[in-house]
Design a protein around this motif. Structure first.
Motif, PDB file in Angstrom:
ATOM      1  N   ASP A 125       0.863  -1.173   0.000  1.00  0.00           N
ATOM      2  CA  ASP A 125       0.000   0.000   0.000  1.00  0.00           C
ATOM      3  C   ASP A 125       0.905   1.230   0.000  1.00  0.00           C
ATOM      4  N   LEU A 126       1.144   1.784  -1.182  1.00  0.00           N
ATOM      5  CA  LEU A 126       2.083   2.900  -1.307  1.00  0.00           C
ATOM      6  C   LEU A 126       1.454   4.253  -1.001  1.00  0.00           C
ATOM      7  N   GLY A 127       0.160   4.303  -0.882  1.00  0.00           N
ATOM      8  CA  GLY A 127      -0.474   5.591  -0.606  1.00  0.00           C
ATOM      9  C   GLY A 127      -0.441   6.479  -1.836  1.00  0.00           C
ATOM     10  N   ASP A 128       0.585   7.302  -1.941  1.00  0.00           N
ATOM     11  CA  ASP A 128       0.731   8.230  -3.064  1.00  0.00           C
ATOM     12  C   ASP A 128       2.062   7.943  -3.764  1.00  0.00           C
ATOM     13  N   PRO A 129       2.117   6.959  -4.663  1.00  0.00           N
ATOM     14  CA  PRO A 129       3.380   6.592  -5.307  1.00  0.00           C
ATOM     15  C   PRO A 129       3.961   7.734  -6.124  1.00  0.00           C
ATOM     16  N   ASP A 130       5.256   7.916  -6.022  1.00  0.00           N
ATOM     17  CA  ASP A 130       5.947   9.010  -6.702  1.00  0.00           C
ATOM     18  C   ASP A 130       6.922   8.434  -7.728  1.00  0.00           C
ATOM     19  N   PRO A 131       6.589   8.483  -9.024  1.00  0.00           N
ATOM     20  CA  PRO A 131       7.461   7.909 -10.051  1.00  0.00           C
ATOM     21  C   PRO A 131       8.840   8.558 -10.100  1.00  0.00           C
ATOM     22  N   PHE A 132       8.917   9.861  -9.874  1.00  0.00           N
ATOM     23  CA  PHE A 132      10.205  10.554  -9.919  1.00  0.00           C
ATOM     24  C   PHE A 132      11.096  10.094  -8.767  1.00  0.00           C
ATOM     25  N   ALA A 133      10.524   9.978  -7.570  1.00  0.00           N
ATOM     26  CA  ALA A 133      11.298   9.540  -6.412  1.00  0.00           C
ATOM     27  C   ALA A 133      11.841   8.118  -6.628  1.00  0.00           C
ATOM     28  N   LEU A 134      11.039   7.246  -7.242  1.00  0.00           N
ATOM     29  CA  LEU A 134      11.506   5.893  -7.517  1.00  0.00           C
ATOM     30  C   LEU A 134      12.643   5.907  -8.533  1.00  0.00           C
ATOM     31  N   ALA A 135      12.528   6.721  -9.575  1.00  0.00           N
ATOM     32  CA  ALA A 135      13.591   6.811 -10.587  1.00  0.00           C
ATOM     33  C   ALA A 135      14.896   7.301  -9.960  1.00  0.00           C
ATOM     34  N   VAL A 136      14.810   8.276  -9.081  1.00  0.00           N
ATOM     35  CA  VAL A 136      15.993   8.792  -8.390  1.00  0.00           C
ATOM     36  C   VAL A 136      16.603   7.694  -7.518  1.00  0.00           C
ATOM     37  N   ARG A 137      15.764   6.968  -6.780  1.00  0.00           N
ATOM     38  CA  ARG A 137      16.250   5.887  -5.913  1.00  0.00           C
ATOM     39  C   ARG A 137      16.916   4.792  -6.739  1.00  0.00           C
ATOM     40  N   LEU A 138      16.345   4.451  -7.886  1.00  0.00           N
ATOM     41  CA  LEU A 138      16.948   3.434  -8.750  1.00  0.00           C
ATOM     42  C   LEU A 138      18.320   3.867  -9.253  1.00  0.00           C
ATOM     43  N   ASP A 139      18.450   5.123  -9.612  1.00  0.00           N
ATOM     44  CA  ASP A 139      19.755   5.625 -10.051  1.00  0.00           C
ATOM     45  C   ASP A 139      20.773   5.604  -8.910  1.00  0.00           C
ATOM     46  N   GLU A 140      20.334   5.883  -7.683  1.00  0.00           N
ATOM     47  CA  GLU A 140      21.216   5.792  -6.512  1.00  0.00           C
ATOM     48  C   GLU A 140      21.676   4.350  -6.298  1.00  0.00           C
ATOM     49  N   LEU A 141      20.746   3.415  -6.429  1.00  0.00           N
ATOM     50  CA  LEU A 141      21.084   2.004  -6.254  1.00  0.00           C
ATOM     51  C   LEU A 141      22.018   1.527  -7.364  1.00  0.00           C
ATOM     52  N   ALA A 142      21.839   2.046  -8.561  1.00  0.00           N
ATOM     53  CA  ALA A 142      22.745   1.705  -9.664  1.00  0.00           C
ATOM     54  C   ALA A 142      24.146   2.250  -9.385  1.00  0.00           C
ATOM     55  N   ALA A 143      24.231   3.469  -8.873  1.00  0.00           N
ATOM     56  CA  ALA A 143      25.530   4.058  -8.543  1.00  0.00           C
ATOM     57  C   ALA A 143      26.229   3.267  -7.431  1.00  0.00           C
ATOM     58  N   ALA A 144      25.452   2.673  -6.529  1.00  0.00           N
ATOM     59  CA  ALA A 144      26.015   1.881  -5.437  1.00  0.00           C
ATOM     60  C   ALA A 144      26.368   0.467  -5.883  1.00  0.00           C
ATOM     61  N   GLY A 145      25.953   0.083  -7.093  1.00  0.00           N
ATOM     62  CA  GLY A 145      26.253  -1.235  -7.611  1.00  0.00           C
ATOM     63  C   GLY A 145      25.262  -2.312  -7.218  1.00  0.00           C
ATOM     64  N   LEU A 146      24.136  -1.943  -6.609  1.00  0.00           N
ATOM     65  CA  LEU A 146      23.143  -2.924  -6.177  1.00  0.00           C
ATOM     66  C   LEU A 146      22.105  -3.225  -7.259  1.00  0.00           C
ATOM     67  N   VAL A 147      22.015  -2.333  -8.227  1.00  0.00           N
ATOM     68  CA  VAL A 147      21.062  -2.457  -9.332  1.00  0.00           C
ATOM     69  C   VAL A 147      21.821  -2.153 -10.619  1.00  0.00           C
ATOM     70  N   GLU A 148      21.488  -2.855 -11.668  1.00  0.00           N
ATOM     71  CA  GLU A 148      22.063  -2.579 -12.986  1.00  0.00           C
ATOM     72  C   GLU A 148      21.090  -1.730 -13.782  1.00  0.00           C
ATOM     73  N   ARG A 149      21.617  -0.684 -14.410  1.00  0.00           N
ATOM     74  CA  ARG A 149      20.794   0.188 -15.264  1.00  0.00           C
ATOM     75  C   ARG A 149      21.080  -0.194 -16.701  1.00  0.00           C
ATOM     76  N   LEU A 150      20.046  -0.610 -17.406  1.00  0.00           N
ATOM     77  CA  LEU A 150      20.172  -1.015 -18.805  1.00  0.00           C
ATOM     78  C   LEU A 150      19.405  -0.023 -19.655  1.00  0.00           C
ATOM     79  N   CYS A 151      19.955   0.360 -20.769  1.00  0.00           N
ATOM     80  CA  CYS A 151      19.263   1.288 -21.668  1.00  0.00           C
ATOM     81  C   CYS A 151      18.808   0.532 -22.902  1.00  0.00           C
ATOM     82  N   ALA A 152      17.595   0.795 -23.325  1.00  0.00           N
ATOM     83  CA  ALA A 152      17.044   0.189 -24.533  1.00  0.00           C
ATOM     84  C   ALA A 152      16.353   1.281 -25.341  1.00  0.00           C
ATOM     85  N   MET A 153      16.244   1.043 -26.596  1.00  0.00           N
ATOM     86  CA  MET A 153      15.559   2.023 -27.449  1.00  0.00           C
ATOM     87  C   MET A 153      14.109   1.718 -27.534  1.00  0.00           C
TER      88      MET A 153
END
Length: 94
Positions: free
Chosen positions: A66-94
């Motif tokens: 139950d996220l209440g008010d999900p924030d897509p921007f906040a999630l994108a920022v968190r994912l980029d932080e996790l990628a910078a820490a090496g815990l998540v891989e960021r893949l780019c596709a067209m």
């Protein structure tokens, strides 16, 4: 236009230990232990080895929690932080 997809690093490279309200994530590849709070463990679990866009991940998290008010921007920022820490891989596709 490039659409980023994210996936968690292989579980064999992490040691995840819940510790009261926080979680310790030991990243074997870097030798660094990260002290994290929600929603990081939930993000790692929801991603697994599947590559998802941040929008698809937000949908998956909304189904499980139950996220209440999900924030897509906040999630994108968190994912980029996790990628910078090496815990998540960021893949780019067209």
């Amino acid at each position: 236009m490039h659409i980023a997809r994210y996936r968690a690093v292989p579980p064999s490279t992490l040691r995840i230990v819940p510790l009261d309200a926080l979680t310790l994530v030991y990243h074997r590849a870097s030798g660094i232990t990260h002290v994290v709070d929600a929603p990081v463990p939930e993000i790692l679990e929801a991603l697994g080895d599947e590559a998802l866009t941040s929008a698809a991940l937000l949908d998956r998290l909304s189904e499980r929690f139950d996220l209440g008010d999900p924030d897509p921007f906040a999630l994108a920022v968190r994912l980029d932080e996790l990628a910078a820490a090496g815990l998540v891989e960021r893949l780019c596709a067209m």
